[in-house]
Scaffold this active site. Structure first.
Site, PDB file in Angstrom:
ATOM      1  N   LYS A  52      43.272 -48.500 -14.986  1.00 49.14           N
ATOM      2  CA  LYS A  52      44.102 -48.398 -13.784  1.00 49.14           C
ATOM      3  C   LYS A  52      43.869 -49.594 -12.867  1.00 49.14           C
ATOM      4  CE  LYS A  52      47.026 -46.790 -10.840  1.00 49.14           C
ATOM      5  NZ  LYS A  52      46.973 -45.483 -10.152  1.00 49.14           N
ATOM      6  N   LYS A 103      43.122 -48.993  -0.833  1.00 45.26           N
ATOM      7  CA  LYS A 103      41.938 -48.362  -1.433  1.00 45.26           C
ATOM      8  C   LYS A 103      41.744 -48.811  -2.872  1.00 45.26           C
ATOM      9  CE  LYS A 103      42.563 -44.600  -3.441  1.00 45.26           C
ATOM     10  NZ  LYS A 103      42.864 -44.086  -4.798  1.00 45.26           N
ATOM     11  N   THR A 159      43.229 -42.054  -8.655  1.00 45.14           N
ATOM     12  CA  THR A 159      42.701 -43.394  -8.892  1.00 45.14           C
ATOM     13  C   THR A 159      41.395 -43.488  -8.118  1.00 45.14           C
ATOM     14  OG1 THR A 159      44.883 -44.377  -9.200  1.00 45.14           O
ATOM     15  CG2 THR A 159      43.090 -45.868  -8.626  1.00 45.14           C
TER      16      THR A 159
END
Length: 293
Positions: A177, A245, A102
């Site tokens: 995502k 993150k 990701t």
């Protein structure tokens, strides 16, 4: 098909909580597998199953027909692809590249353009499903890139996931995502609050879960992570630090598009508070600890 598998050498970079299971499923499918991990010990289990452990990214990239990356942060992706001794310095023309980390949509586009310039082919293909989905090859895989490249690599992706969708051009997988992480962020707060409320009200949380997960409140997090919260199991299927993150990437991308995401912002603040309390290497379900005190 068996002959194709023997000839297609896959290199897998990043054998952490999810990467190890994903790479293992490729081995089970019969693909020759090369692996690299910064901490070599984390690749030894795959070596016992038949994978060949490489000492450097460059050594792996030179020998692989398909290189899959599943590393931690965008800075790691940048280093693995563009750094000295990285993939682009060593991979052959015609190599297929799949970044399943990701990461940022902008970096996915940068990898795609560099691959084109070097006569290689690149997809961004982040995943969802956690450690269970990785282990059982039931991941959702969100893909960005060219349709013909996606079609060529789909048999490999199908060994790791079941819900595999080409979302659009390079970067589209990463944008999708972000949609996934935004939905999870607010949902996780709701799941934690529901279980904490059940406990405060003197109810049996497990019994409450039996009622609410079958109705409109149902979600993957409620069914899969709430039981872990109730058991006090906070082992990582997906790390708190990695979720922070991801939320940071999503907030930045949303800001660039002029979109306000207050639920996401609140979730990120709560997870940062959790990390500051020493839980950055716990699973995302550890958010429950902020409520259950």
């Amino acid at each position: 098909m068996a002959e194709t598998k023997r000839q297609t050498v896959i290199g897998f970079i990043g054998t952490g909580v999810m990467g190890k299971s994903m790479a293992g499923n490729l081995l089970k499918a019969g693909y020759p597998l090369l692996v690299y991990n910064r901490t070599r010990a984390k690749a030894e289990e795959l070596a016992k199953l038949g994978a060949v452990v490489k000492d450097t990214v460059g050594e792996l990239a030179r020998e692989a027909d398909v290189v899959i990356t599943m590393v931690g942060y965008p800075r790691d992706v940048e280093e693995v692809y563009f750094g000295a001794g990285g993939i682009f310095q060593h991979a052959r023309p015609g190599t297929y590249l799949i970044d399943m980390t990701t990461s940022t949509p902008a970096l996915a586009e940068k990898i795609y353009k560099e691959a084109q310039a070097r006569q290689m082919f690149a997809l961004d293909a982040p995943v969802s499903g956690g450690d269970i989905g990785a282990r059982e090859a039931r991941l959702t895989i969100m893909v960005g890139g060219d349709e013909e490249v996606f079609a060529h690599l789909r048999p490999i992706l199908e060994r790791m996931g079941t819900n595999i969708v080409l979302q659009g051009k390079a970067g589209a997988g990463q944008h999708t995502k972000m949609c996934n992480q935004i939905a999870i962020a607010s949902n996780m707060m709701g799941v934690c609050e529901a279980i904490a409320y059940a406990k405060k009200a003197g109810l049996d949380p497990q019994n409450v879960l039996r009622s609410i997960e079958a109705g409109a409140a149902g979600s993957w997090s409620l069914s899969n992570l709430a039981p872990r919260m109730i058991r006090g199991d906070f082992a990582p299927g997906f790390y708190v630090k990695h979720f922070i993150k991801d939320m940071g990437i999503a907030l930045e991308a949303a800001k660039e598009m002029g979109l306000d995401t207050p639920g996401l912002a609140l979730a990120k603040r709560l997870y940062e508070q959790l990390a500051e309390a020493g839980e950055e290497n716990s699973g995302t379900q550890a958010l429950f600890k902020l409520y259950d005190r």
